[in-house]
Design an enzyme around this catalytic site. Sequence first.
Site, PDB file in Angstrom:
ATOM      1  N   GLY A 218       0.930  -1.141   0.136  1.00 58.41           N
ATOM      2  CA  GLY A 218      -0.046   0.073  -0.038  1.00 58.41           C
ATOM      3  C   GLY A 218       0.747   1.345  -0.015  1.00 58.41           C
ATOM      4  O   GLY A 218       2.128   1.268   0.152  1.00 58.41           O
ATOM      5  N   CYS A 219       0.331   2.357  -0.207  1.00 60.17           N
ATOM      6  CA  CYS A 219       0.997   3.556  -0.352  1.00 60.17           C
ATOM      7  C   CYS A 219       1.347   3.873   0.843  1.00 60.17           C
ATOM      8  O   CYS A 219       2.852   4.375   1.190  1.00 60.17           O
ATOM      9  CB  CYS A 219      -0.013   4.694  -0.735  1.00 60.17           C
ATOM     10  SG  CYS A 219      -1.710   4.876  -0.350  1.00 60.17           S
ATOM     11  N   TYR A 220       0.641   4.231   2.035  1.00 62.70           N
ATOM     12  CA  TYR A 220       1.153   4.462   3.553  1.00 62.70           C
ATOM     13  C   TYR A 220       2.244   3.494   3.988  1.00 62.70           C
ATOM     14  O   TYR A 220       3.405   3.871   4.412  1.00 62.70           O
ATOM     15  CB  TYR A 220       0.158   4.647   4.476  1.00 62.70           C
ATOM     16  CG  TYR A 220      -1.031   5.639   4.322  1.00 62.70           C
ATOM     17  CD1 TYR A 220      -0.532   7.113   4.227  1.00 62.70           C
ATOM     18  CD2 TYR A 220      -2.369   5.567   3.850  1.00 62.70           C
ATOM     19  CE1 TYR A 220      -1.218   7.990   4.569  1.00 62.70           C
ATOM     20  CE2 TYR A 220      -3.128   6.786   3.986  1.00 62.70           C
ATOM     21  CZ  TYR A 220      -2.721   7.785   4.278  1.00 62.70           C
ATOM     22  OH  TYR A 220      -3.664   8.681   4.173  1.00 62.70           O
TER      23      TYR A 220
END
Length: 414
Positions: free
Chosen positions: A217-219
């Site tokens: 994921g991005c985070y």
Amino acid sequence: MAISLQAGMVVMPRSTFLQGYGLSNKSSFSGSAVGSELLASCGGSKTRMTVTSAPKNRAAVKSSKSDESETVRVGVLGASGYTGSEIIRLLATHPVFKVSVMTADRKAGQSLGSVFPHLITQDLPNMVAVKDADFSNVDAVFCCLPHGTTQEIIAALPKDLKVVDLSADFRLRNTDTYEEWYNGPHRAPELQTEAVYGLTEIYREEVRAARLVANPGCYPTSIQLPLIPLLKAGLIEKDNIIINANSGVSGAGRSAKEANLYTEICEGIHPYGITRHRHVPEIEQGLRDAVGSDVTISFTPNLMPMSRGMLSTMFVQMKQGVTVDDLRQHLVERFADEEFVKVLEKGIAPHTRHVRGSNYCLLNVFEDRISGRAIIISVIDNLVKGASGQALQNLNLMMGLPEDCGLLQQPLFP
């Protein structure tokens, strides 16, 4: 095709490009030949190429028959979403990958250019429903479908396909944890044991050997890249890690949602998913692997009134005797040979606008006013390094190519 050259650039035939990286003209790649006769080499500092368009009349510059065995035919599932279209944008400059299948159930029968006019120059097939997709002429797949929808679809794909899944469906090794955080049972647990977590700079060799990669994921990408090396080196404590992270609205996807309306987003910042954001177990899984014991973080994400970009601020407790300079120097040394992770000069704060449209992650470390604590700031483009760019980086590795192929676009600024 218009190619703009930068100083020191080398432009070469496709066969020369492949041979330069130990790939034969008659490589194992199969599929129909597409693309340009001339290619600029990938490979970190070697070159950077800007291709202004990949025109529909590519037949006029079609490569020789020997190139047919050098093309990797790629499918993009969920091409009408932000991550799917971003992969297609990045592939416009890729010397080996060619999109041969695109799916989008609600846009079946339409061209991508009608959905995303900025990609109208690309020579692409029309989108089809997943059930109608023909994977017999596909070597690898990017799966850009929503969470909870990909497990059964990937399970039904031919077993010889390389797959990079951009959803969260294969990121959590413990299927009970997945069920707890994603509100439903995992429907392909047999594949979960096969999946490799694709944080490229940390798990490069595992990705290289994988058939199925769970793209992070991005985070988690922006947070784990600095924290995992520091935890592994024993420079920071695993307790009392506090993270405040900010994301552009594209991170929420393209589906129509009231919370993402212009009047709900503009002229303000709002936190969401407080204590229950689904990326929490993914981050904690990676940090736990780094130290060998459970890690609990305090994580607050915020939605920002911008289309793309991510900035994560991490507050950490240093080990006794460790200084901020020690943290920064360790990150400098750890990422010294990495193309896409850079530690800025001392005292310079990373800004999201400095990575826009690129696969780069910029980092820096600062001293906190609280004694013994440090502040780490990390920025990425959530759609590139936080999603589609890292997915392409992973598939490059899986196909035996230099991992920076198609990814050397420099950030767009201003």
